[in-house]
Design an enzyme around this catalytic site. Sequence first.
Site, PDB file in Angstrom:
ATOM      1  N   LYS A 100      -4.219   1.958  -0.404  1.00 10.37           N
ATOM      2  CA  LYS A 100      -4.374   3.393  -0.136  1.00 10.37           C
ATOM      3  C   LYS A 100      -5.727   3.785  -0.699  1.00 10.37           C
ATOM      4  O   LYS A 100      -5.929   3.801  -1.908  1.00 10.37           O
ATOM      5  CB  LYS A 100      -3.259   4.201  -0.780  1.00 10.37           C
ATOM      6  CG  LYS A 100      -3.403   5.698  -0.530  1.00 10.37           C
ATOM      7  CD  LYS A 100      -2.201   6.458  -1.075  1.00 10.37           C
ATOM      8  CE  LYS A 100      -2.362   7.935  -0.752  1.00 10.37           C
ATOM      9  NZ  LYS A 100      -2.970   8.688  -1.857  1.00 10.37           N
ATOM     10  N   GLY A 188      -0.308  17.858  -1.512  1.00  7.09           N
ATOM     11  CA  GLY A 188      -0.039  19.278  -1.374  1.00  7.09           C
ATOM     12  C   GLY A 188       1.369  19.647  -0.968  1.00  7.09           C
ATOM     13  O   GLY A 188       1.746  20.824  -0.998  1.00  7.09           O
TER      14      GLY A 188
END
Length: 260
Positions: A100, A188
């Site tokens: 990632k 988020g």
Amino acid sequence: MDPLVISNRIFNSRLLLGTGKFPSNETMKDAIEASETEIVTVSLRRANLSGKNDEFANILDFINKEKYLILPNTSGANTAEEAVRLARLSQAAGLPNWIKLEIHPEPKYLLPDPIETLKATELLVAEGFNVLPYINADPILAKRLQDVGASTVMPLGSPIGSNQGIQNIKQIEIIIEQATVPVIIDAGIGRPSHASAAMEIGADAVLINTAIAISSEPTLISKAFKSAVVNGRIDYLIGNNHTSSTASPTSPLSSFIFED
């Protein structure tokens, strides 16, 4: 539910979990199990890659490597060179060649650097890594990353750890429309309803960390996120997104009771 496919690998869960901010590794382990995720991200800064047993540093001891794909992340890297070095270190330590990719040199909002991210993706793909880059909700960058071989694109919903939900839905919808690889909403997402909303617009998966890790009930909220992802995906698949600017009666307007 239909499976998620990344780089020809099949996953039954569309929920990815991060491992930062948990009050203990035991709590993290329980939350991972409750979520039924199959992909767990681990910061290379937190993992002990020395081979020595360190109960305070080695988060990897608490993650079943046979059950979960460990997805190392390069959080903390400021440049492409730093990210590539971390990825190589991870591979040398025996972790999967999945990475990632996170490059965010700006410390206040932790927004990803698009230029360095594209550069690192090109380098890592050339070395045989499956690269899952974290990016701003930029459709042009997303397309460029796909063109150079990224395995997914991972646009942020809002800044990391902010729990603001999806603040850039129109750009993400464009990314999804143009995608040739899975689109995973990363960063988020603070509530199960946020995760469901992401899936309803056609995201292939979501990654959650802070919202679960700082919860007073991490295991319970993990289950809620799991259900939200499934329900949102179902809603998307059946196309349940019809809207109207006017009202539409759910019952006949004729007064049948008073008719002769």
